[in-house]
Design a protein around this motif. Structure first.
Motif, PDB file in Angstrom:
ATOM      1  N   GLY A 573      39.526  26.926  31.735  1.00 20.30           N
ATOM      2  CA  GLY A 573      39.445  26.536  33.081  1.00 20.30           C
ATOM      3  C   GLY A 573      39.317  27.826  33.730  1.00 20.30           C
ATOM      4  O   GLY A 573      38.846  27.767  34.957  1.00 20.30           O
ATOM      5  N   ALA A 574      40.234  29.197  33.568  1.00 17.49           N
ATOM      6  CA  ALA A 574      40.106  30.355  34.270  1.00 17.49           C
ATOM      7  C   ALA A 574      38.469  30.703  34.320  1.00 17.49           C
ATOM      8  O   ALA A 574      38.045  31.225  35.257  1.00 17.49           O
ATOM      9  N   ILE A 575      37.751  30.605  33.271  1.00 15.44           N
ATOM     10  CA  ILE A 575      36.543  31.258  33.464  1.00 15.44           C
ATOM     11  C   ILE A 575      35.750  30.340  33.920  1.00 15.44           C
ATOM     12  O   ILE A 575      34.836  30.850  34.958  1.00 15.44           O
ATOM     13  N   GLY A 576      36.018  28.877  34.066  1.00 10.32           N
ATOM     14  CA  GLY A 576      35.311  27.975  35.028  1.00 10.32           C
ATOM     15  C   GLY A 576      35.560  28.321  36.280  1.00 10.32           C
ATOM     16  O   GLY A 576      34.528  28.203  37.151  1.00 10.32           O
ATOM     17  N   ALA A 600      41.150  31.998  39.444  1.00  7.96           N
ATOM     18  CA  ALA A 600      40.665  32.518  38.276  1.00  7.96           C
ATOM     19  C   ALA A 600      41.490  33.860  37.755  1.00  7.96           C
ATOM     20  O   ALA A 600      41.730  33.855  36.521  1.00  7.96           O
ATOM     21  N   ILE A 601      41.901  34.615  38.534  1.00 16.24           N
ATOM     22  CA  ILE A 601      42.677  35.546  38.330  1.00 16.24           C
ATOM     23  C   ILE A 601      43.924  35.276  37.845  1.00 16.24           C
ATOM     24  O   ILE A 601      44.655  35.923  36.951  1.00 16.24           O
ATOM     25  N   ALA A 602      44.733  34.281  38.500  1.00 14.01           N
ATOM     26  CA  ALA A 602      45.764  33.859  38.124  1.00 14.01           C
ATOM     27  C   ALA A 602      45.929  33.260  36.657  1.00 14.01           C
ATOM     28  O   ALA A 602      46.822  33.511  35.773  1.00 14.01           O
ATOM     29  N   GLY A 603      44.873  32.284  36.491  1.00 11.06           N
ATOM     30  CA  GLY A 603      44.776  31.783  35.220  1.00 11.06           C
ATOM     31  C   GLY A 603      44.276  33.000  34.011  1.00 11.06           C
ATOM     32  O   GLY A 603      44.999  32.732  32.914  1.00 11.06           O
ATOM     33  N   ASN A 604      43.513  33.941  34.337  1.00 12.71           N
ATOM     34  CA  ASN A 604      43.394  34.936  33.110  1.00 12.71           C
ATOM     35  C   ASN A 604      44.343  35.698  32.888  1.00 12.71           C
ATOM     36  O   ASN A 604      44.671  36.291  31.942  1.00 12.71           O
ATOM     37  N   SER A 605      45.307  35.993  34.261  1.00 13.99           N
ATOM     38  CA  SER A 605      46.577  36.639  33.863  1.00 13.99           C
ATOM     39  C   SER A 605      47.554  36.155  32.988  1.00 13.99           C
ATOM     40  O   SER A 605      48.205  36.866  32.133  1.00 13.99           O
ATOM     41  N   LEU A 606      47.686  34.799  33.013  1.00 11.23           N
ATOM     42  CA  LEU A 606      48.489  34.098  32.281  1.00 11.23           C
ATOM     43  C   LEU A 606      48.172  34.411  30.691  1.00 11.23           C
ATOM     44  O   LEU A 606      49.205  34.348  29.848  1.00 11.23           O
ATOM     45  N   LEU A 607      46.890  34.498  30.356  1.00 15.79           N
ATOM     46  CA  LEU A 607      46.575  34.661  28.927  1.00 15.79           C
ATOM     47  C   LEU A 607      46.211  35.951  28.787  1.00 15.79           C
ATOM     48  O   LEU A 607      45.464  36.417  27.681  1.00 15.79           O
ATOM     49  N   VAL A 615      36.592  40.719  36.091  1.00 17.60           N
ATOM     50  CA  VAL A 615      35.253  40.258  36.896  1.00 17.60           C
ATOM     51  C   VAL A 615      35.631  39.060  37.867  1.00 17.60           C
ATOM     52  O   VAL A 615      34.894  38.955  38.998  1.00 17.60           O
ATOM     53  N   SER A 616      36.840  38.490  37.713  1.00 18.43           N
ATOM     54  CA  SER A 616      37.094  37.610  39.005  1.00 18.43           C
ATOM     55  C   SER A 616      37.451  38.228  40.224  1.00 18.43           C
ATOM     56  O   SER A 616      36.949  37.928  41.143  1.00 18.43           O
ATOM     57  N   LEU A 617      37.998  39.574  39.947  1.00 13.61           N
ATOM     58  CA  LEU A 617      38.573  40.160  41.061  1.00 13.61           C
ATOM     59  C   LEU A 617      37.412  40.915  41.582  1.00 13.61           C
ATOM     60  O   LEU A 617      37.416  41.341  42.814  1.00 13.61           O
TER      61      LEU A 617
END
Length: 700
Positions: A573-576, A600-607, A615-617
């Motif tokens: 989902g975060a990559i999406g 996306a940044i929040a989701g990737n941070s969780l993992l 890349v989201s930033l």
């Protein structure tokens, strides 16, 4: 003695743990270290604190290093080596401590040298004695090429390198510091205990019998919760039973150049504590020695139960061992426990003497094998973040269990475990560990089956993230062949994901789109192959996006986001979210791009997906620039600099991303001026990792 922490920049990085216990004595040693670790006055860049087990080496260096948090602009970093059980992992442990998200197959020394070039940092290698050769190789390789690096080591013997400055740590002086330490710990164990003229002589006698060794003093003081001081003094004078002679024989001390008598004194004191334990407490102590790095209660109950020790008793017995300072609570996680090296070694000796070592290690392997299987089975669900956290917390135990599985004459079990553990490590950023275990398990070439297909896919997927595209293509072909022979549709889809993605990463977008779009749309599963199903669609969206089909990419990525939300998972989902944000940016919808990039940044941070967050930033910074907020955009670029520094490849070495980054900087400078840009950029660059990601994810 001055506190060095006031002179550094705000947000100085590092990972030193807080120590809630008071620190007593060692004033002269702290003064020496204060001088040697100060970049302005110290002349030695390799400093070793050497002494027998339990003499207080780790606590001393942590106390000394904490005074320099603000002096080294690139951080003071602790690398704990005691959990390592095999050679060749010291460099990897350093990568992990520094939080470097390297995703390549380059030699670890090369990665570390590249990242640290031009930086000033202090690296603490704690407990080097059992991996001494690896520590020597690391120091020999890095120190000559990194003038801003200082290395501080603790060990039972020196590294033996030219220029090494060695502080040989003796026990505490009995009349002063040893008595003060004992009294402090005694008051904690027995509230109301006060050192006075009436008991000082007895305390001094206790400290003298224990040779002033800090760990021995702490173990003895902990006994005052059940013994009086006079009883403690008397028990210390009693002769220990003959089984302890085995554990204090000369061969155990032959390697210890810091003083075999003191080492024997400590082991005798530990043996005395062992003798005072109830029989089931001793048995639990011995069985706990199989854990690496730490453990939680449920693991102890499953691994250590058996025979006279029922699982229902372990919680209360563990609490008793904590009361006696045999077991310590983890520095940062109160739900986890650990054994000091010397205490663990003693327990391991007894486990071997009991003839239980293989059986308990087998249970340890099976516990973590089942844990990994459960993590794989639930990865594509709302439990995903919890499984990521657990995988990272248990990395040392997973390594130990995986090594044991690979050493056993049971290749099928090792392969099944490698498929699960390798999958989890791949998604949690531990790519080198995943590559290592999968290569060893697949080298045995067991008969084909579902686990074989999963392992082949995981190995190819690891190679993708490492940028090793030829290797990825080879493993994908093997996976496709095995899946086709078994009629495994999901396995064939997994192979398609690896093949199609490596085509897209090579820039062959039309071929990738054709292959990925043709993959069958099967009902989503909750396990790791369910995650693969989502990743096939993500790769399709990626190929479409960078192939110029922004609208088509957004449709497919949105589809993945909906499926991710339905399953409760986060990784795909975060990559999406990132792909949707990039599509929005390319289509000119700046507000949507910023919102989706923050998500996306929040989701990737969780993992802990540093690459995904970085890349989201980049997309967020571009959207913020376009919206006209130059100061915030400059801070975001500074935060991004920190993230790319951890990854080791600025903008993934992509010419397009690098050009976009330079264009953003020029635009911001034109809008707010060079001085304002530099100030805002530095504010972002000096934010701690978590603070920076929080700022980016919540920027409005």
């Amino acid at each position: 003695m001055s506190d060095k922490t006031t002179g550094g920049r705000p947000g100085n990085p590092g990972n030193l743990p807080a120590d809630p216990r008071s620190f007593i004595g060692r004033r002269a040693e702290l003064d020496w270290l204060d001088k040697e670790l100060d970049p302005g006055s110290g002349v030695h860049r390799l400093v070793g604190v050497v002494g027998a087990g339990g003499v207080g080496k780790t606590r001393l260096v942590l106390r000394a290093a904490s005074r320099f948090r603000g002096v080294y602009p690139d951080g003071v970093w602790l690398v704990e080596l005691s959990p390592l059980h095999t050679e060749g992992l010291v460099g990897l442990a350093v990568l992990e401590a520094l939080r470097l998200a390297d995703q390549s197959t380059r030699p670890v020394i090369e990665v570390l040298a590249e990242w640290a070039e031009g930086k000033r940092l202090l690296l603490i290698l704690d407990s080097c004695e059992h991996v001494l050769a690896d520590c020597v190789a690391l120091a020999e390789a890095l120190l000559p090429v990194l003038p801003g690096l200082r290395v501080l080591v603790t060990s039972r013997e020196p590294l033996g390198l030219p220029g090494e400055w060695v502080l040989r740590l003796d026990p505490l002086p009995v009349a002063d510091d040893a008595v003060a330490l004992f009294a402090d710990r005694a008051a904690a164990a027995a509230p109301g205990f006060v050192l006075d003229g009436g008991n000082r002589g007895t305390v001094e006698s206790v400290c003298r019998r224990l040779d002033g060794i800090p760990l021995a003093l702490e173990l003895a003081a902990a006994r005052l919760c059940e013994l009086s001081l006079d009883q403690l003094h008397a028990r210390l004078g009693e002769r220990l039973p003959s089984p302890l002679d085995l554990l204090t024989s000369d061969d155990l001390d032959a390697h210890d150049e810091t003083g075999p008598t003191r080492h024997r004194t400590l082991r005798t004191t530990i043996g005395w504590s062992h003798e005072l334990c109830a029989p089931l407490e001793r048995l639990l102590w011995a069985r706990l020695s199989v854990f690496a790095g730490g453990f939680c209660l449920d693991a102890a109950e499953e691994v250590c139960a058996g025979g006279p020790l029922p699982a229902a008793r372990i919680e209360s017995l563990l609490a008793r061992l904590v009361e006696q300072s045999i077991v310590l609570r983890h520095r940062t996680d109160p739900g986890r426990f650990r054994l000091l090296d010397t205490v663990r070694e003693f327990g391991a000796d007894w486990l071997r003497a009991l003839g239980e070592e293989h059986a308990v290690r087998l249970r340890h392997r099976d516990h973590y094998r089942c844990m990994a299987r459960a993590g794989y089975a639930e990865w594509n669900t709302g439990r995903q973040v919890a499984w990521c956290e657990r995988t990272l917390a248990e990395t040392a135990n997973l390594r130990a269990a995986m090594d044991f599985a690979l050493a056993e004459p049971d290749p099928r079990t090792a392969l099944a475990m490698a498929a699960d553990v390798g999958f989890l490590w791949r998604h949690c950023g531990c790519l080198r560990d995943a590559q290592h275990c999968l290569d060893l398990a697949l080298a045995v070439d067991p008969a084909s089956g579902p686990d074989h297909i999963r392992a082949l896919w995981a190995r190819g997927a690891v190679a993708l993230l490492q940028g090793d595209l030829d290797v990825a293509a080879d493993w994908a072909a093997r996976c496709a062949d095995a899946a086709k022979k078994q009629g495994d549709e999901v396995g064939m889809m997994a192979a398609t994901y690896v093949t199609g993605t490596q085509l897209a990463l090579r820039g062959r977008m039309s071929e990738a789109i054709e292959m990925l779009a043709a993959a069958p749309r099967l009902p989503a599963r909750e396990d790791g192959f369910g995650a693969v199903q989502l990743q096939v669609r993500l790769s399709l969206a990626f190929a479409q996006l960078y192939g110029g089909d922004h609208d088509g990419a957004r449709v497919v990525a949105d589809e993945v986001r909906r499926a991710s939300a339905e399953n409760g998972e986060c990784w795909a989902g975060a990559i999406g979210d990132f792909l949707v944000a990039k599509a929005d940016l390319d289509r000119g919808d700046i507000g949507a791009a910023a919102r989706n990039a923050r998500t996306a940044i929040a989701g990737n941070s969780l993992l802990h997906n540093t690459v995904g967050a970085a890349v989201s930033l980049e997309v967020l910074a571009a959207a913020v620039v376009a919206a006209g907020d130059g100061h915030r955009a400059a801070r975001l670029l500074g935060i991004g600099e920190t993230l790319w520094g951890l990854i080791g490849r600025a903008q993934l070495d992509s010419p397009d991303l690098l050009a976009t980054r330079r264009a953003q900087e020029r635009r911001i400078r034109d809008e707010i001026g060079d001085k304002a840009y530099e100030q805002a950029y530095d504010e972002g660059r000096t934010m701690p990792y978590e603070e920076g990601l929080h700022y980016a994810a919540n920027a409005t």
